[in-house]
Design a protein around this motif. Sequence first.
Motif: not given
Length: 266
Positions: A95, A97-98, A101-102, A162, A165-166, A171
């Motif tokens: 998470m 990393d996610y 990145k965003d 989020v 997707e999670w 995730l």
Amino acid sequence: MKYKLIALDVDGTLLNDQYVLTDKTKQTIQEVHDAGCHIVLCTGRAPASTLPILQELGLEGTMITHNGAATVHADEQGQTLVNEFAFSLQEIQPMLDYVRKDGIHFDVCTPFNMYIERIGEYEKQMYKKFMIDPKLVTDVSELQLPIVKFTLFAKPEVLDRVEQEWEAQKLYGSLRMIRSGDLFIDVMNAKANKGNALKALATTLEVEANEVMAIGNYYNDLEMMAFAGLGVAVANSPEGVKQAADAITASNNEDGVHEAIAKYCS
């Protein structure tokens, strides 16, 4: 008095939209406290930003903070950690990393401290509003500390994406993801919620569930409202929270906490 313990959510419930505790609500809470009722603040806030509200009420005692992940006792001697549901930073690495990145703002919390990697003016204003002074670090992963809460702060449409997707990717693994406000997502230990923390506190105080009243306004309040003998939603709650409640009181801008206590604790 029928209810021996009253659990109060803070933001959107006890405080109005200007983050003010009105004199009317304050006086009502002080009156039931003086009559022997335990008052506990149950909030997503950290202890440092919860304690000033407890003090404004003229009280000391136990605070359920970080949405149930950390229970803290506060008195003249200071603050003492009573209980925590912690997890490791390694568990949230996917998470982290996610969101990096965003470019989604996040913080990680131990019971008494909050850590961030960057901050802009928008985030500064949010932290100021909640009386939080986060610690800026280069990489939270290097802290090597057990944490109790990982929080995202962004606009609702970003967090909607989020969440979807999670959830689809699971995730968050064995942890628990909750929407604690329109602008916040919290990830915590699966056992951490306001209901479990309130149940543990009630047991310590030798108070039965049917002697507990809980007042809240959002989805992170559902477990404590379900545990309590009387779960009350303020009128500004989302429809799903109102449907889950035993009763509905006036909104946080109309002294809903005062109204509920006056009605059910007289």
